[in-house]
Design an enzyme around this catalytic site. Structure first.
Site, PDB file in Angstrom:
ATOM      1  N   LEU A  14       0.822  -1.209   0.000  1.00  0.00           N
ATOM      2  CA  LEU A  14       0.000   0.000   0.000  1.00  0.00           C
ATOM      3  C   LEU A  14       0.860   1.265   0.000  1.00  0.00           C
ATOM      4  O   LEU A  14       2.031   1.240   0.401  1.00  0.00           O
ATOM      5  CB  LEU A  14      -0.880   0.021   1.265  1.00  0.00           C
ATOM      6  CG  LEU A  14      -1.923  -1.095   1.415  1.00  0.00           C
ATOM      7  CD1 LEU A  14      -2.612  -0.963   2.780  1.00  0.00           C
ATOM      8  CD2 LEU A  14      -2.952  -1.050   0.288  1.00  0.00           C
ATOM      9  N   SER A  15       0.263   2.350  -0.418  1.00  0.00           N
ATOM     10  CA  SER A  15       0.896   3.657  -0.278  1.00  0.00           C
ATOM     11  C   SER A  15       1.154   3.900   1.208  1.00  0.00           C
ATOM     12  O   SER A  15       0.274   3.657   2.040  1.00  0.00           O
ATOM     13  CB  SER A  15      -0.048   4.736  -0.836  1.00  0.00           C
ATOM     14  OG  SER A  15       0.515   6.013  -0.677  1.00  0.00           O
ATOM     15  N   GLY A  18       5.913   1.766   3.261  1.00  0.00           N
ATOM     16  CA  GLY A  18       7.355   1.857   3.504  1.00  0.00           C
ATOM     17  C   GLY A  18       8.211   1.335   2.346  1.00  0.00           C
ATOM     18  O   GLY A  18       9.418   1.128   2.516  1.00  0.00           O
ATOM     19  N   SER A  87       1.778  -1.605  -7.287  1.00  0.00           N
ATOM     20  CA  SER A  87       1.530  -2.803  -8.114  1.00  0.00           C
ATOM     21  C   SER A  87       0.493  -3.719  -7.464  1.00  0.00           C
ATOM     22  O   SER A  87       0.814  -4.812  -7.029  1.00  0.00           O
ATOM     23  CB  SER A  87       2.845  -3.555  -8.383  1.00  0.00           C
ATOM     24  OG  SER A  87       3.632  -3.734  -7.213  1.00  0.00           O
TER      25      SER A  87
END
Lengths: 202, 202
Positions: A14-15, A18, A87
């Site tokens: 996820l955004s 990290g 992705s």
């Protein structure tokens, strides 16, 4: 000394999980071991190779395929390529895996709540308020890898620990060596070291 | 042994002028000299990085910029990158030149009539019959380089002669060596050769 065969180390998640932080830290470690390293960051690639693409599944898949194509070219020429890209679709990632000799997938795992709390770009707040359609984890799916080579849990382990586990996975596959061993890892270096022990014959 | 610094050798010219033929021949020669070589062919790149782009000036410029971005990444990691792309606009080529350390432009020059006669893909016949809009040289402009590092005249010289002139231009710039000299061009190779002369110490 450069390794002859490169690899693709693919950070997915996820955004805010990290990915970029980890990629940059691993980049440093690998560069210190003498590898040629290139980081392909999702945002940079979008700007240079994918302007005009949006966030539909088709466009995201095209984005991932293009990153994969460039990563494969670089890896073929001996570069350690670190990709940091959300992705979100497993199938697109698997296509890249199938096209590259050495593909190491790192699932950068953190709960959505943690990522939303970090919110480094202020995007989660806007997405949760309904202002961003197709925001991964909020208004768009994320498919975790079924069998990643490494999973790091960035909400409960330190960055150092995550970096070490990624390096261990590479070492296990013969893709890098412990820094203390790097001078015995290449024939030419060994030759030069032995010659050095004989004194300067030049 | 790999060179440490790569370069971008950019073949520009009309369709049918001989860009790909030359690039493939130079690729062989450089590979025999021990360089890492990658050919980025315009058609292949369009398929992998530029699907959806057309042949307007803006889209052609984007296409050239993307090829240039990838070529620059590879060259940065020591690869000799050979680009074969019509790349009709001088400004787009100059932008790539400005973004790459070692950029060598080869103008693959042949008269339109010669290219149209060769017509390897049957495109000139269709373009001249008015069936292809934006066909370079027929219904779209081609801007020859003002100061290319090399110009080859494929309608009056042999492929061998053109290849040799490209190699000479690279040698002049220290980007490759005469094949007979390649073993003295690297410190490690020289060390290994000297050690070999002392017998096997391993």
């Amino acid at each position: 000394m450069t390794r002859d065969s490169g690899f693709v180390l693919w950070f997915t998640g996820l955004s805010g999980a990290g990915k970029s932080t980890l990629a940059r830290r691993v980049e440093q470690e690998l560069a210190e071991r003498g590898l040629r390293v290139e980081v392909l960051d999702g945002d940079e690639v979008r700007l240079n190779l994918c302007e005009g693409l949006g966030f539909s599944r088709a466009d995201r898949d095209t984005n991932v395929a293009r990153i994969g194509w460039v990563a494969g070219k670089l890896a073929h020429h001996g570069v350690a390529v670190l990709v940091a890209a959300i992705s979100p679709y497993a199938e697109a990632r698997e296509k890249v895996r199938a096209s590259v000799d050495d593909f190491v997938e790192v699932f950068v795992d953190a709960p959505l709540a943690t990522c939303a709390e970090r919110d480094p770009k202020g995007l989660y707040a806007r997405a949760m308020a309904g202002h961003i359609p197709n925001f991964t984890g909020v208004s768009d799916p994320y498919e975790p890898p079924a069998a990643p080579e490494v999973t790091v849990h960035t909400h409960i382990e330190t960055v150092d620990a995550s970096v070490q586990r990624v390096l261990d996975a590479l070492t296990l596959r013969g893709l890098t060596s412990d820094p203390d061993e790097v001078y015995s890892s290449s024939e030419e270096e060994a030759v030069a070291a032995r010659l050095g022990a004989l004194g300067d014959l030049g």
